[in-house]
Structures are given as C-alpha cells and as structure tokens.
Design a protein around this motif. Sequence first.
Motif, short mmCIF file in Angstrom:
data_model
loop_
_atom_site.label_atom_id
_atom_site.label_comp_id
_atom_site.label_asym_id
_atom_site.label_seq_id
_atom_site.Cartn_x
_atom_site.Cartn_y
_atom_site.Cartn_z
N ARG A 9 0.99 -1.26 -0.03
CA ARG A 9 -0.05 -0.03 -0.03
C ARG A 9 0.87 1.14 0.04
O ARG A 9 1.87 1.53 0.78
N PRO A 10 0.63 2.17 -0.98
CA PRO A 10 1.60 3.50 -0.94
C PRO A 10 1.61 4.22 0.23
O PRO A 10 2.42 4.60 0.45
N LEU A 15 4.57 6.34 4.76
CA LEU A 15 4.74 6.59 6.27
C LEU A 15 6.12 5.96 6.86
O LEU A 15 6.72 6.68 7.56
N LYS A 16 6.34 4.80 6.14
CA LYS A 16 7.63 3.94 6.64
C LYS A 16 8.76 4.64 6.12
O LYS A 16 9.58 4.72 6.90
N SER A 17 8.90 4.72 4.82
CA SER A 17 10.12 5.22 4.33
C SER A 17 10.41 6.39 3.62
O SER A 17 11.21 7.05 3.04
N GLY A 18 8.77 7.35 3.43
CA GLY A 18 9.10 8.45 2.76
C GLY A 18 8.72 8.51 0.94
O GLY A 18 8.59 7.43 0.71
N ALA A 19 8.52 9.66 0.71
CA ALA A 19 8.17 9.74 -0.72
C ALA A 19 9.16 9.10 -1.57
O ALA A 19 8.72 8.62 -2.91
N ALA A 20 10.42 9.47 -1.42
CA ALA A 20 11.54 9.08 -2.50
C ALA A 20 11.44 7.65 -2.88
O ALA A 20 12.03 7.06 -3.93
N ILE A 21 11.05 6.76 -1.91
CA ILE A 21 11.13 5.27 -2.20
C ILE A 21 9.91 5.00 -3.18
O ILE A 21 9.78 3.96 -3.60
N LEU A 22 8.79 5.43 -3.20
CA LEU A 22 7.65 5.27 -3.94
C LEU A 22 8.07 5.21 -5.31
O LEU A 22 8.60 6.26 -6.28
N THR A 23 7.34 4.34 -6.16
CA THR A 23 7.33 4.22 -7.70
C THR A 23 6.47 5.45 -8.14
O THR A 23 5.65 6.11 -7.47
N ASP A 24 6.69 5.82 -9.47
CA ASP A 24 5.92 6.56 -10.17
C ASP A 24 4.33 6.30 -10.00
O ASP A 24 3.54 7.17 -9.73
N GLU A 26 3.01 4.50 -7.47
CA GLU A 26 2.47 4.46 -6.34
C GLU A 26 2.36 6.29 -5.79
O GLU A 26 1.35 6.51 -5.32
N LEU A 27 3.21 7.03 -6.34
CA LEU A 27 3.14 8.18 -6.23
C LEU A 27 1.61 8.77 -6.85
O LEU A 27 0.71 9.70 -6.24
N GLY A 38 -13.45 -3.18 -10.00
CA GLY A 38 -12.40 -4.17 -10.31
C GLY A 38 -11.04 -3.94 -10.58
O GLY A 38 -10.31 -4.97 -11.01
N GLU A 39 -10.79 -2.68 -10.13
CA GLU A 39 -9.35 -2.27 -10.18
C GLU A 39 -8.93 -1.57 -9.16
O GLU A 39 -9.58 -0.73 -8.86
N ASN A 40 -7.68 -2.02 -8.48
CA ASN A 40 -7.43 -0.99 -7.59
C ASN A 40 -6.53 0.16 -7.77
O ASN A 40 -6.43 0.22 -9.12
N VAL A 41 -6.20 1.19 -6.95
CA VAL A 41 -5.61 2.24 -7.46
C VAL A 41 -4.11 2.03 -8.09
O VAL A 41 -3.87 2.98 -8.97
#
Length: 227
Positions: A9-10, A15-24, A26-27, A38-41
């Motif tokens: 979950r993004p 919250l655990k590691s910050g925005a920099a670790i997220l993929t495009d 996930e952001l 029928g489709e998650n975010v």
Amino acid sequence: MKKIPDMERPYEKFLKSGAAILTDAELLAIVLRTGSRGENVIELAKRILYHSGEDGILGLHRFSMEQLVKIRGIGKVKAMQLICILELSKRLSKASVSEAVSFTSPSSIAEYYKEDLRHESQEIMKLIMINSKGKLIGEYVVSKGTVNASIITPREIFIEALHRQAVAVIALHNHPSGDPAPSEEDILLTRRVEEAGSIIGVKLLDHIIIGNNCYVSLREEGILEKG
C-alpha cells in the motif's frame, strides 16, 4: 475494488520510508486515492502511465482534461486532480529558477520557460516584455498553433509591447517535435519582427525556440544582429 496487500500500500510505504522510495505509479496512486470497479488504485495508476506512452511520467504533461476523462476509471474529479498536479509541477520548476533568471542570457531564459512549453502538443508563441532596466514587465501568448510569418504579424506582436511601454521584447516558442532547429518560417518571422521593431523603437532581443530539454537562440545563431 481489488485490495492491495498491506506491504504494497503506497500510504503505508510513504509513512514508513518517505516519498522518495515510491514508484511513479505509487505516487500517482496517492494522488488518485481510489481505483475503479474491479481495479485497485495502483493498477489504475499503472494504466494511466501506460497511456502516457514511452515517455512514462513525463508523458502525463501531454494529457488534456478531455483526454484524461476518456481513460476508463478517470472521471472529472480525478482528471482535475491530475491536471492541477501537473500545473503545480510546472510552477515549482519555474519558481525554483525565477530569482536567477537573466533576460540577457538565452540559456537562463530557456531554463525559466521550458516547463511552460516543452510538453505542449501544439506550437505556442509567447512574447516577453522588458523595461529599460532589463526587467520583466509582462508576458503574453501571441498565438497557439503553427508559428509562422503568414499567420503572425509584427503588428500583433508589438501592440501589447507598446501598451506595456516595453523597450525590448523576446519571442519564445516551442517545437512539439522536440527538435528546436529553426524552420525557414521561424527565420522569416524573426527577421520581419526585428525589422518592424527597429522602426518603432522596440528592440527584438532574441527569438528562442524550446525543444525537449534543449533550445536554440536565433541571436546566438547569428540570425539576429548581436548587441
């Protein structure tokens, strides 16, 4: 809606590691907040990035409101959210160099305006108006569409400059192809505007063409007189 495993979950990853670790994706998912039937975010975000083409996240800049709402799962609210995020990114990029911009330096001008123009799908010409102290006093869009001498007249370029009491102007436009090399029409228009400006006393300092993270200055190319 399909559930996302807890560890993927993004929000939790942020919250655990910050925005920099997220993929495009996930952001983008955090901005969108919800998926579609029928489709998650995350899946929705990946599909939007797929539609943006080989440029990935940079391709989002090419989307209009009308194009976004045609994507399944994107309604008016999500489309507005995305358009606003893209506009914020342009303004942040522009604001970060605003204090350092020099209107005597083509590279500085190009850096300042590139985010406004390089992602546009059609040619847009802007006029930058300068006062006697070399400071920006205004800018406006001269045309949208093909920038050429048969459509744009020196009169419409200088009427606003005279209204603002500008002593000099800089013409600026983009090439959606990404290649900033001037066309014959670009050169013809530049020379016509330079000649008209010399007659009415408003100097054309430069005509800068923005490509994909690059530019051409017609003054640096010797097409405009130096000085």
